[in-house]
Design an enzyme around this catalytic site. Structure first.
Site, PDB file in Angstrom:
ATOM      1  N   LYS A  31       4.243   0.979  -4.180  1.00 37.30           N
ATOM      2  CA  LYS A  31       3.461  -0.207  -3.616  1.00 37.30           C
ATOM      3  C   LYS A  31       2.029  -0.080  -4.029  1.00 37.30           C
ATOM      4  O   LYS A  31       1.548  -1.152  -4.411  1.00 37.30           O
ATOM      5  CB  LYS A  31       3.700  -0.196  -2.159  1.00 37.30           C
ATOM      6  N   ARG A 106       6.154  -2.726   8.788  1.00 38.32           N
ATOM      7  CA  ARG A 106       7.140  -1.648   8.771  1.00 38.32           C
ATOM      8  C   ARG A 106       7.914  -1.310   9.968  1.00 38.32           C
ATOM      9  O   ARG A 106       8.607  -0.219  10.086  1.00 38.32           O
ATOM     10  CB  ARG A 106       6.591  -0.387   7.988  1.00 38.32           C
ATOM     11  N   ARG A 147       0.760  13.013  -6.257  1.00 38.71           N
ATOM     12  CA  ARG A 147      -0.308  12.176  -6.208  1.00 38.71           C
ATOM     13  C   ARG A 147      -1.651  12.687  -5.947  1.00 38.71           C
ATOM     14  O   ARG A 147      -1.929  13.310  -5.098  1.00 38.71           O
ATOM     15  CB  ARG A 147       0.019  11.169  -5.078  1.00 38.71           C
ATOM     16  N   ARG A 180      -3.862  13.433  -0.366  1.00 37.76           N
ATOM     17  CA  ARG A 180      -3.566  13.002   1.003  1.00 37.76           C
ATOM     18  C   ARG A 180      -3.163  14.108   1.811  1.00 37.76           C
ATOM     19  O   ARG A 180      -2.131  14.604   1.546  1.00 37.76           O
ATOM     20  CB  ARG A 180      -2.754  11.689   1.083  1.00 37.76           C
ATOM     21  N   ARG A 191       8.068  11.193   7.148  1.00 40.36           N
ATOM     22  CA  ARG A 191       7.847   9.774   6.602  1.00 40.36           C
ATOM     23  C   ARG A 191       9.119   8.910   6.377  1.00 40.36           C
ATOM     24  O   ARG A 191       9.376   7.765   6.501  1.00 40.36           O
ATOM     25  CB  ARG A 191       6.964   9.537   5.475  1.00 40.36           C
TER      26      ARG A 191
HETATM   27  P1  AP5 Z   1       1.922   4.810  -4.762  1.00 38.26           P
HETATM   28  O1  AP5 Z   1       1.858   3.637  -5.573  1.00 38.26           O
HETATM   29  O2  AP5 Z   1       0.589   5.718  -4.063  1.00 38.26           O
HETATM   30  O3  AP5 Z   1       3.154   4.884  -3.649  1.00 38.26           O
HETATM   31  P2  AP5 Z   1       3.216   4.197  -2.300  1.00 38.26           P
HETATM   32  O4  AP5 Z   1       4.378   3.408  -2.256  1.00 38.26           O
HETATM   33  O5  AP5 Z   1       1.920   3.107  -2.116  1.00 38.26           O
HETATM   34  O6  AP5 Z   1       3.268   5.145  -1.292  1.00 38.26           O
HETATM   35  P3  AP5 Z   1       2.294   5.448  -0.123  1.00 38.26           P
HETATM   36  O7  AP5 Z   1       2.799   7.086   0.265  1.00 38.26           O
HETATM   37  O8  AP5 Z   1       0.991   5.151   0.060  1.00 38.26           O
HETATM   38  O9  AP5 Z   1       3.249   4.535   1.057  1.00 38.26           O
HETATM   39  P4  AP5 Z   1       3.437   4.998   2.422  1.00 38.26           P
HETATM   40  O10 AP5 Z   1       4.009   3.686   2.638  1.00 38.26           O
HETATM   41  O11 AP5 Z   1       3.983   6.039   2.885  1.00 38.26           O
HETATM   42  O12 AP5 Z   1       1.906   5.211   2.744  1.00 38.26           O
HETATM   43  P5  AP5 Z   1       0.771   4.366   3.491  1.00 38.26           P
HETATM   44  O13 AP5 Z   1      -0.553   4.564   3.024  1.00 38.26           O
HETATM   45  O14 AP5 Z   1       1.136   3.122   3.526  1.00 38.26           O
HETATM   46  O15 AP5 Z   1       2.596   5.980  -5.779  1.00 38.26           O
HETATM   47  C1  AP5 Z   1       2.970   7.285  -5.520  1.00 38.26           C
HETATM   48  C2  AP5 Z   1       2.672   8.149  -6.574  1.00 38.26           C
HETATM   49  O16 AP5 Z   1       3.708   8.010  -7.552  1.00 38.26           O
HETATM   50  C3  AP5 Z   1       1.459   8.041  -7.314  1.00 38.26           C
HETATM   51  O17 AP5 Z   1       0.682   9.293  -7.676  1.00 38.26           O
HETATM   52  C4  AP5 Z   1       1.586   7.164  -8.465  1.00 38.26           C
HETATM   53  O18 AP5 Z   1       0.431   7.428  -9.635  1.00 38.26           O
HETATM   54  C5  AP5 Z   1       3.026   7.406  -8.861  1.00 38.26           C
HETATM   55  N1  AP5 Z   1       3.763   6.320  -9.399  1.00 38.26           N
HETATM   56  C6  AP5 Z   1       3.734   5.175  -8.959  1.00 38.26           C
HETATM   57  N2  AP5 Z   1       4.524   4.378  -9.834  1.00 38.26           N
HETATM   58  C7  AP5 Z   1       5.212   5.198 -10.658  1.00 38.26           C
HETATM   59  C8  AP5 Z   1       6.091   4.843 -11.536  1.00 38.26           C
HETATM   60  N3  AP5 Z   1       6.746   3.716 -12.031  1.00 38.26           N
HETATM   61  N4  AP5 Z   1       6.526   6.126 -12.289  1.00 38.26           N
HETATM   62  C9  AP5 Z   1       5.829   7.228 -12.311  1.00 38.26           C
HETATM   63  N5  AP5 Z   1       4.984   7.610 -11.114  1.00 38.26           N
HETATM   64  C10 AP5 Z   1       4.527   6.511 -10.564  1.00 38.26           C
HETATM   65  O19 AP5 Z   1       1.032   4.938   5.043  1.00 38.26           O
HETATM   66  C11 AP5 Z   1       0.592   6.357   5.416  1.00 38.26           C
HETATM   67  C12 AP5 Z   1       0.503   6.452   6.935  1.00 38.26           C
HETATM   68  O20 AP5 Z   1      -0.332   5.390   7.525  1.00 38.26           O
HETATM   69  C13 AP5 Z   1       1.957   6.125   7.441  1.00 38.26           C
HETATM   70  O21 AP5 Z   1       2.868   7.166   7.501  1.00 38.26           O
HETATM   71  C14 AP5 Z   1       1.576   5.743   9.114  1.00 38.26           C
HETATM   72  O22 AP5 Z   1       1.193   6.769   9.930  1.00 38.26           O
HETATM   73  C15 AP5 Z   1       0.433   4.887   8.661  1.00 38.26           C
HETATM   74  N6  AP5 Z   1       0.722   3.548   8.530  1.00 38.26           N
HETATM   75  C16 AP5 Z   1       0.499   2.677   7.585  1.00 38.26           C
HETATM   76  N7  AP5 Z   1       0.855   1.482   7.684  1.00 38.26           N
HETATM   77  C17 AP5 Z   1       1.478   1.352   9.047  1.00 38.26           C
HETATM   78  C18 AP5 Z   1       1.941   0.204   9.630  1.00 38.26           C
HETATM   79  N8  AP5 Z   1       2.396  -0.848   9.090  1.00 38.26           N
HETATM   80  N9  AP5 Z   1       2.615   0.448  10.732  1.00 38.26           N
HETATM   81  C19 AP5 Z   1       2.263   1.743  11.157  1.00 38.26           C
HETATM   82  N10 AP5 Z   1       1.826   2.571  10.838  1.00 38.26           N
HETATM   83  C20 AP5 Z   1       1.258   2.531   9.611  1.00 38.26           C
END
Ligand code: AP5
Length: 240
Positions: A31, A106, A147, A180, A191
């Site tokens: 994402k 989410r 990552r 991270r 997660r």
């Molecule tokens: P990346 O693009 O970083 O993936 P992502 O989907 O953004 O993953 P996240 O881990 O950031 O999602 P998340 O939803 O768990 O975390 P968030 O920060 O929102 O890609 C991942 C890796 O793969 C990278 O190294 C990239 O280079 C590689 N890659 C990408 N595409 C590729 C491809 N096509 N081929 C090969 N490699 C590829 O949330 C973190 C925490 O914050 C949550 O657990 C929660 O505690 C809190 N939080 C955030 N939002 C909320 C909410 N709305 N409500 C409640 N708590 C929340």
């Protein structure tokens, strides 16, 4: 030109604007990566609730203090805190031409809050469209553990699929890359539990509303971008 680059023609070249976009998908599904690429192509902001929370943690705000323990364990931050944060971000003027919501909503509670918030907005704002990026769980774990992120420009790297030119150093900023604190196998398992129980119903919610597409996130980054941009054009009735 490689076949991958041939597949991805920046949609901005055709003066297309996608309006408000919701990127859905499991942890590590791409994402953030896709939001950064779409932001570059369309010139609209990425709103990542994870990034906003991590910024609050770094600045040691009250919100950051409340969120840190939950995030490190892989649990979700309470809806009220996240909804307030998103409401305040969506009130800024740079969202007028559209935006990319990454990692929000989410839970069904967040989705309902967002639907109500947008319904109260001006009628001329285009309705939200949602894209779900699908990736299998084994690949998700590999992406999460590989990552690395630049703490300055937030560029996302991966030691397997998108390594920096110099190991551990950001290509743009020259700063040491970070891993991270929730990118561990243990936190990933939590997660995924939160994703399967609380976020999967959100996908169902937007799928039922119709303005929804699913793309295969197991392809190369560029192919995923092409698939998303093509879906956005279909959803906005702009051909393809
Ligand atoms: P990346 O693009 O970083 O993936 P992502 O989907 O953004 O993953 P996240 O881990 O950031 O999602 P998340 O939803 O768990 O975390 P968030 O920060 O929102 O890609 C991942 C890796 O793969 C990278 O190294 C990239 O280079 C590689 N890659 C990408 N595409 C590729 C491809 N096509 N081929 C090969 N490699 C590829 O949330 C973190 C925490 O914050 C949550 O657990 C929660 O505690 C809190 N939080 C955030 N939002 C909320 C909410 N709305 N409500 C409640 N708590 C929340």
């Amino acid at each position: 030109m490689t076949s991958e680059s041939a597949a991805h023609t920046p949609a901005s070249a055709a003066n297309f604007l996608p309006g408000p976009v919701l990127l859905l998908g499991a942890p590590g599904g791409g994402k953030g990566t896709q939001a950064q690429l779409l932001m570059a192509d369309f010139g609209i902001p990425q709103i990542s609730t994870g990034d906003i929370l991590r910024d609050n943690i770094a600045r040691e705000t009250e919100l950051g203090k409340a969120a840190k323990g939950l995030m490190d364990k892989g649990q979700l931050v309470p809806d009220e805190l996240v909804n307030d944060m998103v409401g305040s971000r969506l009130s800024q003027p740079d969202v007028e031409r559209g935006y990319i919501l990454d990692g929000y909503p989410r839970t069904l509670g967040q989705a309902e809050w967002l639907d109500a918030y947008l319904a109260s907005e001006k009628a001329e704002v285009a309705p939200l469209v949602a894209i779900n990026i699908r990736v299998d769980e084994q690949e998700l774990l590999r992406r999460i553990t590989g990552r690395r992120i630049c703490p300055v420009c937030k560029t996302i790297y991966n030691i397997y699929s998108k390594p920096p030119k110099q190991e551990g150093i950001c290509d743009n900023e020259g700063s040491p890359l970070q891993h991270r604190s929730d990118d561990t196998e243990e936190a990933f398992a939590e997660r995924m539990k939160a994703y399967n129980s609380l976020t999967a119903p959100v996908i169902e919610h937007y799928s039922k509303q119709g303005r929804f597409r699913e793309v295969d996130g197991g392809q190369s980054m560029e192919q995923v971008t092409a698939a998303i941009e093509s879906s956005l054009k279909q959803l906005r009735g702009a051909g393809e």
